[in-house]
Scaffold this active site. Structure first.
Site, PDB file in Angstrom:
ATOM      1  N   SER B  21       0.809  -1.218   0.000  1.00  0.00           N
ATOM      2  CA  SER B  21       0.000   0.000   0.000  1.00  0.00           C
ATOM      3  C   SER B  21       0.846   1.273   0.000  1.00  0.00           C
ATOM      4  O   SER B  21       1.823   1.393   0.732  1.00  0.00           O
ATOM      5  CB  SER B  21      -0.908   0.006   1.228  1.00  0.00           C
ATOM      6  OG  SER B  21      -1.665   1.190   1.259  1.00  0.00           O
ATOM      7  N   CYS B 129      -2.126   4.849  12.226  1.00  0.00           N
ATOM      8  CA  CYS B 129      -2.485   6.257  12.196  1.00  0.00           C
ATOM      9  C   CYS B 129      -2.820   6.732  13.602  1.00  0.00           C
ATOM     10  O   CYS B 129      -3.265   5.974  14.440  1.00  0.00           O
ATOM     11  CB  CYS B 129      -3.695   6.477  11.307  1.00  0.00           C
ATOM     12  SG  CYS B 129      -3.911   5.214  10.072  1.00  0.00           S
TER      13      CYS B 129
HETATM   14  C1  LIG Z   1       5.495   6.464   0.063  1.00  0.00           C
HETATM   15  C2  LIG Z   1       4.860   5.439   0.945  1.00  0.00           C
HETATM   16  C3  LIG Z   1       3.498   5.505   1.218  1.00  0.00           C
HETATM   17  C4  LIG Z   1       2.888   4.565   2.034  1.00  0.00           C
HETATM   18  N1  LIG Z   1       1.553   4.631   2.255  1.00  0.00           N
HETATM   19  C5  LIG Z   1       0.945   3.659   2.984  1.00  0.00           C
HETATM   20  C6  LIG Z   1      -0.465   3.635   3.159  1.00  0.00           C
HETATM   21  O1  LIG Z   1      -1.181   4.479   2.640  1.00  0.00           O
HETATM   22  N2  LIG Z   1      -1.021   2.648   3.907  1.00  0.00           N
HETATM   23  C7  LIG Z   1      -0.247   1.680   4.486  1.00  0.00           C
HETATM   24  O2  LIG Z   1      -0.772   0.780   5.146  1.00  0.00           O
HETATM   25  N3  LIG Z   1       1.081   1.660   4.326  1.00  0.00           N
HETATM   26  C8  LIG Z   1       1.696   2.622   3.588  1.00  0.00           C
HETATM   27  N4  LIG Z   1       3.062   2.587   3.419  1.00  0.00           N
HETATM   28  C9  LIG Z   1       3.827   1.535   4.059  1.00  0.00           C
HETATM   29  C10 LIG Z   1       4.142   0.393   3.089  1.00  0.00           C
HETATM   30  O3  LIG Z   1       2.955  -0.203   2.635  1.00  0.00           O
HETATM   31  C11 LIG Z   1       5.007  -0.665   3.782  1.00  0.00           C
HETATM   32  O4  LIG Z   1       4.340  -1.150   4.932  1.00  0.00           O
HETATM   33  C12 LIG Z   1       6.346  -0.126   4.208  1.00  0.00           C
HETATM   34  O5  LIG Z   1       6.833   0.793   3.264  1.00  0.00           O
HETATM   35  C13 LIG Z   1       7.389  -1.220   4.415  1.00  0.00           C
HETATM   36  O6  LIG Z   1       7.598  -1.976   3.267  1.00  0.00           O
HETATM   37  P1  LIG Z   1       8.781  -1.667   2.215  1.00  0.00           P
HETATM   38  O7  LIG Z   1      10.051  -1.575   2.985  1.00  0.00           O
HETATM   39  O8  LIG Z   1       8.732  -2.806   1.244  1.00  0.00           O
HETATM   40  O9  LIG Z   1       8.430  -0.364   1.581  1.00  0.00           O
HETATM   41  C14 LIG Z   1       3.670   3.530   2.599  1.00  0.00           C
HETATM   42  C15 LIG Z   1       5.035   3.462   2.324  1.00  0.00           C
HETATM   43  C16 LIG Z   1       5.639   4.397   1.499  1.00  0.00           C
HETATM   44  C17 LIG Z   1       7.107   4.281   1.228  1.00  0.00           C
END
Ligand SMILES: Cc1cc2nc3c(=O)[nH]c(=O)nc-3n(C[C@H](O)[C@H](O)[C@H](O)COP(=O)(O)O)c2cc1C
Ligand SMILES: Cc1cc2nc3c(=O)[nH]c(=O)nc-3n(C[C@H](O)[C@H](O)[C@H](O)COP(=O)(O)OP(=O)(O)OC[C@H]3O[C@@H](n4cnc5c(N)ncnc54)[C@H](O)[C@@H]3O)c2cc1C
Ligand SMILES: Cc1cc2nc3c(=O)[nH]c(=O)nc-3n(C[C@H](O)[C@H](O)[C@H](O)COP(=O)(O)OP(=O)(O)OC[C@H]3O[C@@H](n4cnc5c(N)ncnc54)[C@H](O)[C@@H]3O)c2cc1C
Ligand SMILES: Cc1cc2nc3c(=O)[nH]c(=O)nc-3n(C[C@H](O)[C@H](O)[C@H](O)COP(=O)(O)O)c2cc1C
Ligand code: FES
Ligand code: FES
Lengths: 267, 303, 303, 267
Positions: B21, B129
């Site tokens: 997400s 949140c």
């Molecule tokens: C730019 C950005 C926006 C994100 N927006 C959301 C979101 O709207 N809802 C959510 O549950 N997680 C959000 N996340 C968290 C990611 O879904 C994920 O949990 C987190 O980035 C860790 O995974 P990764 O290291 O593969 O990015 C966001 C992450 C990034 C980098």
């Protein structure tokens, strides 16, 4: 929500490794790099950009497409060394491959029948070059630099534009002062034109204000720190005031070129 | 070709690779680069009841092997999502997960209500949140509040409910257990670790929001540890994410007990990461004589 | 040459750069490379009441921009420390900090008792170790237990007491406040974030201890955020550490509110890091017209 | 606590950038690198190692000193590509500089008047070379490889040793089988010797057992994942059973060479 700045669907984008045809140093900190990427060049137009993977860095670096040579299938990128990513980029060699995502963004939609003033501040000059080349005889350029040592692309602009004015902060070349000083003169003579600008925020703000006061249409190419570069992560936000209210637009998807009168230069 | 299919709470995934997400929009941008129906699933951008503008820029900073972001849940609101974004995914043959957020339990409940009857396959509830009523600490940081919100949201959701956990807690297993007790059909973890970066010339935080969420390769060891701890505590399926950048990381997550993985930040570095993970996983299973991806889930042999 | 001196709880440091516990032994190894009296201070290897063998190898793994370690507090015991290690530091003109650990409050108290009358300048209490009596969760994870152990240990310590906080908590500011309430003279943070890594060929954790503590550049944004949060809550001096690899990181820590910094993992990458940080800091202060390092402490301007 | 394996105080160590004189590929995965580091070479002796910074990796990579040329101020390192660090190392070029910490560890304390059998398994061969060169006429070598394609340094060993036996697992060169097969023959003929061994753990364990059964003194050079490389972080632990009980020794400080009869090959 993005109907004001429609992202042109159907245009292709690529992520691939492309060969560096040449890399040349333009001034102590600025380099010009020609990339062999026919498919990408075919989808490029001025004002768009590419997102370049720099070594092990998690984030790609956005760099504007400065010139496009569709015939030879190349694009030219001009960049300044600012930090570790661009430093890495500057040490690449001809023949090596570069992992590039693009073309990205909406860029300019030039209406080259009109007189256009292209304003570049420092490393904001390269994105103006391709557009100026399209306008040719209708193009006038104002290029601003800190001092003579920083001047880049002057010959290229001279080769395509009707006139080129250079300003330097220290007066070491051309007019001592700012691009807005020259712009003021030009507008006081003739307001029938469109202005395109790229450069540091204070410069863009100054140009935008001057154009607004003179009722001249102005487009600015903005920079913002990016994640995906394609419109998926929403990090590159830019606040705009549009007819229907405030919006958070995205530099990579809705820009990087925006109608200056809508941009919130505070936000 | 090993069998890559997994089933989470009755939902069939063609493979265990889901885009995370907030990093993949509603899929359309990356659809210009490859066929997104190759993905196991897509977790859509976090959606709230009302549209949100999000925080001011800069919203992103790079850190060693990671990034910080402070988007602040910019999104078109659940109605915008249903009207403009979800329809574009309807003909895509992949699991569509709506990711929801809010600042009060009532917001979550109402958002989920609006998603009923839609083509959304699953709901992922982001509880990182800030909880306005409980004074700004997040819903996700106390077991009681996790159990309570899960129970109430689950009651209105026809679709299976994934509860997405924040890593900014003392005891992740306890939080995972609370989600399970509240009736979650699955959990996903981790969301971002809160971090900061300061510009030493301007002496201001790089992010306009001062702090942001850290993600990317840097957090992988923490994510893996938490997935392992959570999977050891609960019976429901665990979706592992946080810092996965290559197929080997996904294998580690599966061995630690995840039934599926999500890929977030790595999409920015290499947009093809999800496809490469699917391929690499397949080759790993073949090379190790495993018939199904399920055969390696939780198979880490601890010392 | 700016004034680099700082004072923490009455102890004068010639500069704010301290080597972190467990990464610098008792200083003698690195003394073969440079004059360790150039350091602001040395935090010695964590010492327990009795000698400890520590965990089995492997005790270290590399992660993206970081490392995991599971030394498990191998140390010669407080008597060994006093007899063999401390004397070697007696002629070194730097602040000597004894770092202590234990699995029961009584162990801590007795260890501190033995340090009374020694040449140790300060005591740093590591409360990330598992608390046997409270069922294995660490002393450092609940405000009550932090306040209690701080109070009791402080009561027997003549030397100023630094309480070293673990980052594996939901609310670091609350923990910092508890240490202050317990009478800590200063706090240092962060210790390591718990992480894991699995060898996908053997399907075993890389560390024999299964999990380990993550440190190095990867954790810097989390450390900085926590230092900022803690410094905003307490009045006592804060010592910032976690992922500092260059002088710029140290400046960020100071701006965030740290009065001094510690350097750990970076010693492994570049043994000269502490000296380079001292030099870089000095140059930064000069370039920015700051007369004293104290003039930048806490000077981040949040948005 | 480290009195059994005293770290030789007073010996210097350095962390500096040294020039690569040459880098040569020995087999598909193994490289030999000559480093110009007079100060470091002066403090080196066989069995010691250096810790090399590899690009952006937080941890240095420990590599044994294979040969020492004090006259020309060089040391030779022979390494196999195993992962990203050694891969990076293998792409360095002559003339570039390498950030090296060393010399580290106790190494061997050769008593070259005695007959010595040097046993190397694969990439365990290089650390034996320098010591074998010191023993010269009194040195006998047994080198084990997976197959003929992996053989390295054979000529160098032949040039200094009285005898060199090669074993390969698949029989593609020399004796089919393991180094212990040859060792068994040698010991059944003459037990008056000291054995030095470096290679994979199962091999070391086999050699150690055979030596113990035959009452032959045996030293093994161990590997362990390292942090500091200098004895400050205690991560490179190796359990030993010594006369006064169990200890946790450290490969970088107390080793890498240990008396085989004290090593706990389980821990
Ligand atoms: C730019 C950005 C926006 C994100 N927006 C959301 C979101 O709207 N809802 C959510 O549950 N997680 C959000 N996340 C968290 C990611 O879904 C994920 O949990 C987190 O980035 C860790 O995974 P990764 O290291 O593969 O990015 C966001 C992450 C990034 C980098
Ligand atoms: C649409 C667009 C077009 C651009 N075109 C050009 C160009 O043609 N030539 C040129 O020299 N520069 C251009 N820039 C700026 C260029 O992207 C940055 O200078 C570059 O990213 C700096 O990377 P770094 O690693 O050297 O610096 P660092 O400061 O180390 O970068 C750290 C992070 O901040 C980001 N960042 C830093 N400065 C900027 C910036 N000004 N804009 C966006 N992100 C930034 C980096 O991408 C990276 O993620 C453009 C930026 C944008 C957004
Ligand atoms: C005292 C000593 C001397 C050595 N001498 C040589 C030599 O002369 N030639 C040679 O080819 N190799 C030698 N090795 C092994 C060499 O250090 C590893 O092959 C190398 O560290 C692998 O790094 P990598 O990044 O390629 O592999 P990766 O697996 O990516 O490394 C990941 C981490 O694990 C560590 N690691 C992985 N394998 C080993 C290992 N076997 N021993 C210690 N740490 C390891 C790395 O240093 C790194 O920290 C020696 C090891 C030690 C301890
Ligand atoms: C190998 C190793 C051993 C450590 N041992 C101790 C210890 O004994 N006591 C302690 O309080 N912290 C110990 N730490 C934690 C460090 O002092 C420091 O808090 C942590 O590594 C974060 O800082 P860094 O990123 O600069 O390394 C150890 C860290 C490492 C890497
Ligand atoms: S950079 Fe991701 S939306 Fe613009
Ligand atoms: S590697 Fe640090 S003690 Fe051996």
């Amino acid at each position: 929500m993005d109907n004001r700045y429609p992202y042109r669907k159907g245009f292709l984008m690529f992520q691939s490794e492309y060969k560096i045809q040449s890399i040349t140093q333009l001034n102590p900190t600025t380099y010009s790099l020609v990339l062999e990427c026919a498919e990408l060049a075919a989808e490029s137009w001025c004002g768009r950009f590419v997102n370049i993977r720099c070594g092990e860095k998690p984030l790609r670096r956005p760099i504007s497409i400065s010139e496009i040579d569709k015939e030879n299938g190349t694009i030219t990128l001009v960049f300044e060394v600012r930090g570790e990513g661009t430093e890495w980029l500057s040490t690449r060699r001809a023949g090596e491959k570069l992992d590039v995502l693009g073309p990205l963004g909406n860029g300019f939609f030039p209406d080259s029948a009109k007189r256009a003033i292209f304003i570049g501040g420092g490393i904001g000059c390269p994105p103006m070059l391709g557009a100026a080349q399209e306008y040719g005889e209708n193009a006038e350029a104002i290029l601003g630099f800190r001092s003579a040592a920083q001047i880049i692309l002057l010959d290229k602009f001279k080769a395509c534009c009707q006139s080129v004015d250079v300003t330097t902060n220290d007066g070491s070349f051309g007019v001592r002062g700012f691009v807005t000083d020259v712009l003021a003169d030009k507008l006081s003579e003739n307001k029938d034109c469109v202005v395109y600008a790229c450069g540091p925020m204070p410069m863009l703000k100054g140009v935008a204000q001057m154009c607004a006061q003179n009722d001249v249409q102005c487009f600015v190419s903005l920079e913002q720190r990016m994640g995906c570069g394609v419109g998926a992560c929403l990090v590159c936000a830019c606040k705009t005031h549009e007819a229907d209210g405030e919006h958070m637009r995205h530099v990579c998807k809705n820009g990087p070129v925006f109608d200056a009168k809508e941009v919130d230069f505070g936000g | 070709m090993a069998d890559l299919r997994v089933n989470i709470a009755g939902v069939a995934f063609k493979n265990p690779v889901i885009t995370a997400s907030g990093t993949f929009g509603f899929g359309q941008e990356y659809a210009r680069l490859y066929d997104i129906s190759k993905l196991g699933g897509i977790s859509c951008k976090g959606t709230t009841l009302e549209p949100r503008m999000g925080n001011l820029s800069p919203r992103i900073a790079e850190t060693p092997s990671g990034i910080l972001n402070s988007v602040g849940l910019q999104n078109p609101g659940v109605e915008g999502f249903l009207k403009n974004d979800l329809p574009l995914l309807e003909n895509t043959d992949t699991v569509v997960i709506a990711n929801i957020a809010g600042s009060q339990i009532e917001d979550y409940i109402e958002t989920v209500r609006r998603l009923q009857g839609s083509s959304v396959d699953m709901i992922e509830m982001n509880i990182s949140c800030p909880n306005v009523k409980e004074g700004g600490v997040s819903f996700g940081t106390s077991p009681e509040s996790v159990e309570r919100i899960t129970k109430q949201v689950k009651a209105v959701a026809e679709q299976p409910l994934i509860v997405k956990l924040t890593p900014n807690v003392t005891d992740i297993a306890e939080i995972a257990a609370a989600a399970e007790a509240g009736g979650a059909d699955a959990i996903s973890l981790i969301n971002t670790l809160t971090g900061m970066k300061i510009d030493i010339e301007t002496r201001r935080p790089l992010l306009k929001n001062n702090t942001g969420g850290m993600s990317g390769a840097a957090v992988f060891p923490v994510a893996l540890r938490m997935v392992w701890q959570a999977a050891n505590r609960v019976q429901i399926p665990v979706i592992g994410l946080g810092g996965i950048t290559k197929w080997q990381d996904a294998v580690e997550m599966l061995l630690a007990g995840a039934t599926a993985v999500q890929i977030g930040t790595a999409n920015f570095t290499d947009a093809y990461t999800p496809l490469k993970v699917i391929e690499g996983l397949d080759a790993y299973l073949d090379a190790h004589g495993e018939k199904s991806v399920m055969d390696i889930v939780g198979k880490v042999q601890v010392w």
